[in-house]
Write an enzyme that holds these catalytic residues in place. Structure first.
Site, short mmCIF file in Angstrom:
data_model
loop_
_atom_site.label_atom_id
_atom_site.label_comp_id
_atom_site.label_asym_id
_atom_site.label_seq_id
_atom_site.Cartn_x
_atom_site.Cartn_y
_atom_site.Cartn_z
N ASP A 226 58.84 -70.80 84.92
CA ASP A 226 60.12 -70.37 84.36
C ASP A 226 59.93 -69.31 83.28
O ASP A 226 58.93 -69.31 82.56
CB ASP A 226 60.84 -71.58 83.77
CG ASP A 226 62.13 -71.18 83.07
OD1 ASP A 226 63.07 -70.80 83.77
OD2 ASP A 226 62.17 -71.24 81.82
N GLU B 288 59.32 -66.58 88.00
CA GLU B 288 60.71 -66.21 87.76
C GLU B 288 60.69 -65.00 86.82
O GLU B 288 60.61 -65.13 85.61
CB GLU B 288 61.48 -67.36 87.12
CG GLU B 288 62.98 -67.08 87.03
CD GLU B 288 63.65 -67.67 85.80
OE1 GLU B 288 64.86 -67.94 85.88
OE2 GLU B 288 62.98 -67.83 84.77
#
Length: 798
Positions: A405, A460
């Site tokens: 993330d 990401e």
């Protein structure tokens, strides 16, 4: 028809930037390192040779200027990196320097990543040994249930590296601290004040049951051998193409509550398998004290989220997934940490220098938009902590990889805040780049792939940094895939701002093709981000309030519902088929989940109503949600059968007037008709291979809520086009063509019938069943969902 073409492949445009950002950037000619659609000034896009890419062969284009210099391998792959080679070489040298130091002082990356065997609580020769890195502490104690929270009975000693330790002997042959005991680390600040913190390496943390507003306590998780969960099923092999089901365990129940790992394993995993996904991506696994953070404000990096159950119950979930052939990825958050002091890692920051802290000092250590702390990736103990964290989840819980993330925030000192990444390479490689973070990610990818070569890592990253998806050995950062984050933004923009009769097929194809062919991408039409409060799912955006009363199949569907279901199927399938090298869907969107996600918070009076999944909608047979779900199964089944995302891609037409996109992947021909009204009879489409074609998948089939206008038993024979060897004389640059029926707002896939099957038909006078027919027949006979394809002839090798 006279066709005007304006060809331009544009690496200066970020593959992950928004549609608005891309439209504002000027076109510049290049060597074609992006799969970038040609931009059309006329009516149709014809086949461009740059759209025909074979995955197994990567050809690097080198100019004379670049040939003479000694390039990093990644520069030979992408020559446009040459002007930034000094930066890349410096980054790679820092990675090598760090790796050599780890080998010298720790015995190598693998031993370095076993920090959980030293820090935290471990059992050693009749003792529980607890170690904690806390250089600024003046004194330290271990407190908990086992000593009635009396720290003076268990003082700790400090070594020269700032590591505090204490040994607790067994009592009557049993551990001195019983399994399940609450524990905390007590340390003395420079001003003499004593403060209590949850151990940084704690494996489990929870609140006292039934106590409102209770703070978290660390839990010593040390079950006896007979209480430990024992994995029974091996990890499934790495799939050829990842089809990822993104899920949040806590909100996976149809009831307004926090679902458990057991409930998810027993009730949701079978749904995922039935829909032909091969990978589950779990969000919010790492402990986070604020539920509404969606798991992104981590407080305890080695602890499982206690709201959904215990560590052993999470292991049951992962083992159950493996038994179904599903791989499990974890959404790992190493980009920042919760700002919480009493229950988070931030509690170890006493204002000390950054080399004695987990975080940077001052503004560099704080993310203004996320209200969270930022790691110092150049710190030895931070690297040990984070790398060991990855290994812990891989080995203790048998995860099959990670989705990292917030990678954009890690890669740049500005964290991507208020940045519009244009795609210019200088945006990625400058003083704004955080080399320390890139080096950490290189080490992380090297470790993960060394320990488990079949592991999958996904970044990401909204910036689209080049080299992110190239191997570390080449000078890349080492991820297997990046998320194609610009795609969902484009669909939202179109649905909000442009009526679909004015959608440009050229721009849609351009967006979906806009990525570096040297780096693999995961495409998705919508993820959890598109469903959060303040926004809507695509289905809700398309049909809105009509979904509350208009989804019954027992009544005539309204124009809005018919349009919404049709476009929902087309948007998701086109995104899968053109947008990347893998596909991702968020839990519930496969059947057009309405409304939005809203976690319980003060603003909604702590309601769980929008923090759940309404499975009863798709399970109710007379509701139309089942049609979107059946199509989701079918498109995944088609990809599983042909693995078409690995096959050569050729877009032969993106006709703005007709509103039709035609492309080929191997032996498959895809036809998407976005026209809101016009059905084309005898529509001519180009293809490469001559022969007979039949329907493989049809969104207009009755099983998918369509009108059943396309005949699935119809044979489509090709006709030759133009002069052999002269593509400019062909139809859309294709040497063959055939005619199809293309209803408005539908999509079809045609497969080429193998020659031996054609010959068999002629001899037996029985037509070969289409893939679609065989799937339907198989499902009907077995009373199964539309998923398994064992009975389908294997055409993929022809």
């Amino acid at each position: 028809m006279e066709i005007a073409i304006a060809s331009a492949v544009c690496p200066a445009i970020s593959p992950c930037s928004s549609s608005k950002e891309r439209q504002q950037q000027p076109l510049r000619s290049s060597r074609g390192l992006l799969r970038r659609s040609t931009l059309v000034s006329g009516q149709k896009i014809m086949a461009d040779p740059r759209w025909n890419f074979h995955r197994s062969v990567i050809k690097a284009v080198k100019t004379e200027e670049h040939v003479a210099r000694e390039d990093l391998p990644v520069v030979r792959v992408d020559p446009l990196l040459a002007p930034h080679q000094d930066h890349l070489k410096y980054r790679f040298s820092q990675y090598e320097r760090r790796k050599r130091a780890i080998e010298k002082y720790e015995g190598g990356l693998e031993k370095f990543s076993l920090g959980f065997q030293k820090f935290g609580f471990n059992y050693e020769d009749g003792y529980i040994v607890y170690r904690e890195w806390a250089p600024p502490a003046q004194a330290a104690q271990l407190i908990g249930d086992f000593n009635n929270w009396d720290g003076w009975s268990h003082p700790m000693e400090k070594d020269k590296y700032g590591v505090w330790s204490v040994r607790i002997p067994d009592v009557d042959g049993k551990p001195g601290i019983p399994h399940g005991s609450r524990v905390k680390f007590r340390m003395q600040k420079g001003d003499g004040q004593w403060i209590d913190r949850i151990p940084a390496w704690i494996k489990y943390a929870t609140v006292e049951a039934g106590k409102m507003g209770a703070s978290y306590d660390g839990i010593l998780w040390n079950p006896s051998e007979d209480q430990r969960y024992k994995f029974e099923h091996p990890r499934p092999p790495k799939p050829v193409v990842p089809r990822i089901y993104e899920a949040h365990v806590g909100m996976s129940s149809k009831e307004p509550c926090v679902a458990s790992y057991i409930d998810f394993a027993d009730n949701v995993l079978p749904r995922i398998k039935a829909n032909n996904y091969n990978t589950v991506q779990l969000m919010a696994v790492m402990e986070h004290s604020y539920y509404a953070s969606f798991g992104y404000h981590v407080t305890n990096f080695f602890g499982v989220s206690s709201r959904s159950g215990t560590p052993e119950e999470l292991k049951y979930l992962i083992d159950k997934a493996h038994s179904l052939g599903l791989r499990v990825l974890m959404d790992v958050v190493h980009s920042h940490a919760s700002n919480n002091i009493k229950d988070g890692l931030n509690g170890f920051d006493l204002g000390q220098q950054t080399q004695e802290s987990y975080f940077h000092t001052g503004d560099r250590g704080y993310h203004k938009l996320w209200d969270s702390r930022l790691f110092n990736y150049n710190n030895w103990e931070v690297e040990r902590f984070l790398l060991s964290n990855l290994r812990w989840w891989l080995e203790e819980y048998q995860f099959d990889g990670f989705r990292f993330d917030g990678v954009t925030s890690m890669l740049y000192h500005h964290h991507g805040i208020h940045m519009s990444f244009s795609g210019r390479y200088r945006d990625y490689f400058s003083e704004a780049s955080d080399v320390d973070a890139a080096v950490y990610l290189m080490l992380a990818n090297e470790l993960v792939h060394t320990l488990y070569p079949d592991a999958t890592t996904i970044a990401e990253d909204v910036s689209g940094m080049p080299t992110l998806g190239r191997p570390v050995s080449e000078g890349g950062v080492g991820f297997d895939y990046r998320l194609a984050m610009g795609i969902p933004d484009t669909w939202i923009k179109l649905l909000k701002e442009v009526t679909d009769e004015h959608w440009s097929m050229a721009e849609i194809a351009s967006t979906l093709l806009n990525r570096r062919y040297t780096e693999k991408a995961i495409a998705y039409a919508e993820s959890h981000d598109q469903s959060l409060v303040g926004d809507k799912t695509l289905a809700f955006m398309l049909m809105d309030k009509e979904m509350y009363a208009g989804m019954s199949a027992l009544q005539e569907q309204s124009i809005i519902i018919e349009r919404g279901i049709a476009l929902h199927k087309m948007i998701h399938f086109l995104t899968m088929a053109l947008g990347g090298d893998g596909y991702l869907n968020f839990m519930g969107n496969e059947f057009g989940h309405p409304e939005w996600i809203d976690f319980p918070r003060e603003g909604n009076k702590w309601s769980y109503d929008k923090c759940r999944r309404q499975w009863d909608l798709v399970d109710t047979d007379h509701l139309r949600y089942k049609f979107m779900n059946e199509f989701d199964k079918a498109m995944n089944a088609l990809e599983e059968k042909y693995h078409f995302l690995t096959l050569p891609l050729i877009v032969s037409s993106a006709h703005d007037k007709d509103k039709v996109i035609v492309f080929e992947r191997g032996d498959l021909v895809f036809v998407f008709n976005f026209h809101p009204e016009t059905t084309y009879e005898g529509y001519k489409i180009g293809c490469d291979l001559p022969g007979k074609y039949k329907i493989a998948l049809d969104s207009d089939a009755f099983d998918f809520g369509g009108r059943g206008r396309v005949g699935h038993d119809v044979d489509h024979f090709t006709s030759p086009e133009g002069i052999p060897g002269r593509p400019e004389t062909n139809f859309n640059n294709r040497p063959s063509s055939f005619l199809v029926l293309s209803p408005a707002r539908t999509c079809q896939v045609y497969f080429k019938v193998p020659e031996d099957a054609v010959q068999s038909e002629e001899e037996n006078e029985e037509p070969a069943a289409s893939v679609l027919q065989l799937i339907s027949q198989s499902a009907a006979q077995k009373d199964l969902p539309f998923n398994f394809m064992d009975d389908i002839p294997d055409f993929s090798q022809d």
